[in-house]
Every structure is written in structure tokens, then in C-alpha cells.
Enzyme design. Structure first.
Site, PDB file in Angstrom:
ATOM      1  N   ARG A 184     -15.002  11.820  -1.192  1.00 32.79           N
ATOM      2  CA  ARG A 184     -14.073  12.582  -1.053  1.00 32.79           C
ATOM      3  C   ARG A 184     -13.472  12.750  -2.479  1.00 32.79           C
ATOM      4  NH1 ARG A 184     -10.390   8.258   2.070  1.00 32.79           N
ATOM      5  NH2 ARG A 184     -10.855   7.440   0.356  1.00 32.79           N
ATOM      6  N   ASP A 207       0.713  -1.454   0.092  1.00 33.62           N
ATOM      7  CA  ASP A 207       0.203   0.142   0.188  1.00 33.62           C
ATOM      8  C   ASP A 207       0.747   1.290  -0.156  1.00 33.62           C
ATOM      9  OD1 ASP A 207      -2.558   1.989   0.596  1.00 33.62           O
ATOM     10  OD2 ASP A 207      -1.971   2.104   2.882  1.00 33.62           O
ATOM     11  N   ASP A 262       0.244   5.291   0.891  1.00 41.28           N
ATOM     12  CA  ASP A 262      -0.373   5.826   2.082  1.00 41.28           C
ATOM     13  C   ASP A 262       0.036   5.813   3.428  1.00 41.28           C
ATOM     14  OD1 ASP A 262      -2.452   8.326   0.087  1.00 41.28           O
ATOM     15  OD2 ASP A 262      -1.456   7.253  -0.779  1.00 41.28           O
ATOM     16  N   LYS A 274      -7.133  -4.385  -5.533  1.00 39.50           N
ATOM     17  CA  LYS A 274      -6.153  -4.864  -5.476  1.00 39.50           C
ATOM     18  C   LYS A 274      -5.323  -6.308  -5.608  1.00 39.50           C
ATOM     19  CE  LYS A 274      -4.792  -0.876  -1.791  1.00 39.50           C
ATOM     20  NZ  LYS A 274      -4.351  -0.646  -0.943  1.00 39.50           N
ATOM     21  N   GLY A 319      -4.885   2.947  -2.884  1.00 37.39           N
ATOM     22  CA  GLY A 319      -6.428   3.604  -2.815  1.00 37.39           C
ATOM     23  C   GLY A 319      -5.547   4.280  -3.013  1.00 37.39           C
ATOM     24  N   ASP A 329      -1.771  -1.060   5.704  1.00 40.16           N
ATOM     25  CA  ASP A 329      -2.287  -0.595   6.856  1.00 40.16           C
ATOM     26  C   ASP A 329      -4.207  -0.118   7.275  1.00 40.16           C
ATOM     27  OD1 ASP A 329      -2.841   2.471   6.958  1.00 40.16           O
ATOM     28  OD2 ASP A 329      -2.102   1.896   5.266  1.00 40.16           O
ATOM     29  N   GLU A 358      -1.738  10.440   3.722  1.00 40.47           N
ATOM     30  CA  GLU A 358      -2.849  10.594   2.975  1.00 40.47           C
ATOM     31  C   GLU A 358      -3.420  10.967   2.848  1.00 40.47           C
ATOM     32  OE1 GLU A 358      -4.924   7.193   2.851  1.00 40.47           O
ATOM     33  OE2 GLU A 358      -3.656   6.263   4.202  1.00 40.47           O
TER      34      GLU A 358
END
Length: 296
Positions: free
Chosen positions: A138, A93, A95, A226, A182, A249, A102
Site C-alpha cells: 500500500r 487501535d 483506524d 502491538k 498500524g 477492529d 482508514e
């Protein structure tokens, strides 16, 4: 009936605390496990490993006890089989795993909607709402950001502690390395190019007339994407699950973590720590080097 016995390695990361080392030795002895050897790690200063022979019927309880001690001393302690095969592919991953940020939250600060975006981000990372839907919400809040802001954000990004060292180590030792994020290709591709990584899968930022539109792309990189992309990489490079390490995470990393032969939570949310086979909770990201010790 005889108890089955297997060999394992118990590794303490960056600990010079003699009382912790003694505590681990005492716990090993309390289970009547045999310490066959003790050594430092070739590529990670401060990592101390015990080679033990353990009764498999007692292993779960032993791991739980080790986890309690790890929390008490705020030091990562791992228990893994001693016969792990060499790995070939490591997927990350981005971020809050490779970088300390992030990025979508950084963008939100520029747009003046940081509280709204942070609330949605945290809820998604805890697995409370669907990632794809949270991403659309978002992105809609980011409409109108000038494209020049992206360069400024990238220039101020910080890698997580140990990330640069780990990426350099992996490439020097011949691993294939991918970012499955992401977050955004705009940032992931720059990290790829800096460290000579092999592959990036992330979200596109849609821009029109020099402004972020606030729209999400046709493909949103969620947990399923993913995991599916990891499967494609395994087929492309002729790897099996046992050849793969996956590190993340957030809740959207769990499917790829479970798909990999070695899945690691890095300073993860409670759900991710609980459901990942291994967790790095206190050390830098380069502690993952210790999991790869049997490659050499």
C-alpha cells in the site's frame, strides 16, 4: 455433586426496549439463574445491568443465547464476571477504532489508487494476507503525495461515535491510555496531544523533498509489534494482564486483544468478533465504560 455458582453482570447498552429487557429476564430465569439486583450505570446513561448468580456449567450456553438476542435486537449485551478487578491501562487501535477512517485509504484517494489500496486493506483486516507485506504494498502505491495533503486529511478526520467521551473519561479517572496503530504517527500523535494520552506506537510516513516516498519504515507496526509494545507498557507501568483493556477492529489487533485481561472488538471484522472475548457491535466506543463499572 454440586454445581459451582459464580456472580456475573449482564449489561444492556442503550436499550429502552421493554420487550428486550423482559426477554433477558426470561432467559435468565430459564437457566434457573438468580437475579440478585438490577441497576443503571453511574457513568453511562441507558445502560441497564442485572446482577445474577449463575451455574458455571451453564454459562457458555447462556452466553450463546444472549449473543443471539443481541443480534436479533441490534443491541449490545455483555456478560462479565462481577468481581473484575480495577483496570489501569487501556490500549487502542486507531483506524476504524478511534477514528472512522482508514487513513491510508484517505491517502490513496489523493493518489488516485483508492481501489487498489482498499482491496489490500480489507484483505489484511480479514487476516487473509500478512499485515506487514500488505503495508509495504500500500505504501508503494502512495509515492509522490505532497506533504500538505496530510494536514488536509487530519482536519477532516472524524472520531468514532463515543470515542472522545471515552478518552476523556479514561483520563479523568486516572487510566494510562495508549494508541497502538498500524496507521501513522502523524495522526496518532495529534490525537494523543489533543486528549493528553500517554503513549503512541505507529508507523512513520517517510517524506523527501516534501513528497511521500512510498517506502515503509524499518519497523512496521503489525500484530506482533502491538503485542510486544503492550508487554513493554505493562512492564513500564508495573501492570499485569488483568490490569489491561485492549480494543481494536482488525486481525492485526487480535494478539494484543488476547494479551489483555479484557479484550474488546469494536465493530470488528467477522474474524475479530469471533475471536475476541467481548464485542461492541452496535453501540459507540464509549460503551466500553460499562466494562469498567467495577472501578468505582
Amino acid at each position: 455433586m454440586k454445581n459451582n455458582k459464580e456472580n456475573y453482570v449482564v449489561s444492556l447498552i442503550e436499550s429502552n426496549d421493554g420487550s428486550l429487557i423482559q426477554k433477558i429476564e426470561t432467559i435468565i430465569g430459564s437457566y434457573d439463574f438468580v437475579i440478585k439486583g438490577r441497576h443503571t450505570h453511574r457513568y453511562f446513561d441507558g445502560a441497564l445491568s442485572f446482577e445474577i448468580c449463575a451455574e458455571t456449567s451453564k454459562l457458555t450456553d447462556f452466553k450463546n443465547k444472549i449473543s443471539e438476542i443481541s443480534s436479533q435486537y441490534k443491541c449490545d449485551v455483555f456478560v462479565q464476571p462481577s468481581d473484575l478487578k480495577p483496570r489501569g491501562l487501556v490500549v487502542f487501535d486507531m483506524d476504524s477504532t478511534l477514528i472512522q477512517h482508514e487513513v491510508i485509504v484517505e491517502l490513496a484517494q489523493e493518489a488516485g489508487v483508492s481501489d487498489e489500496v482498499s482491496d489490500i486493506t480489507e484483505s489484511a483486516m480479514r487476516g487473509e494476507i500478512d499485515f506487514s507485506e500488505s503495508f509495504r504494498r500500500r505504501m508503494a502505491l502512495l509515492e509522490g503525495i505532497d506533504i500538505s495533503v496530510l494536514d488536509s486529511i487530519f482536519d477532516n478526520l472524524n472520531m468514532t461515535p463515543g470515542a472522545s467521551r471515552l478518552l476523556t473519561f479514561l483520563k479523568e479517572h486516572g487510566f494510562k491510555v495508549a494508541i497502538l496503530s498500524g496507521g501513522f504517527t502523524y495522526f496518532a500523535e495529534r490525537i494523543r496531544d489533543k486528549f493528553g494520552l500517554d503513549f503512541v506506537c505507529a508507523n512513520e510516513i517517510i517524506v523527501k523533498d516534501g513528497k511521500v516516498t512510498g517506502e515503509a519504515g524499518d519497523l512496521i507496526v503489525d500484530a506482533d509489534v502491538k503485542a510486544n509494545t503492550l508487554q513493554q507498557l505493562m512492564e513500564q507501568y508495573a501492570f499485569t494482564a488483568d490490569d489491561v483493556v485492549a480494543i481494536g477492529d482488525g486481525a492485526n489487533d487480535l494478539k494484543m486483544i488476547h494479551k489483555a485481561g479484557l479484550g474488546i472488538s469494536y465493530h470488528g471484522k467477522a474474524l475479530v468478533r469471533r475471536e475476541s472475548p467481548y464485542s461492541i457491535n452496535y453501540s459507540g466506543l464509549d460503551a466500553a465504560i460499562v466494562f469498567l463499572q467495577h472501578n468505582d
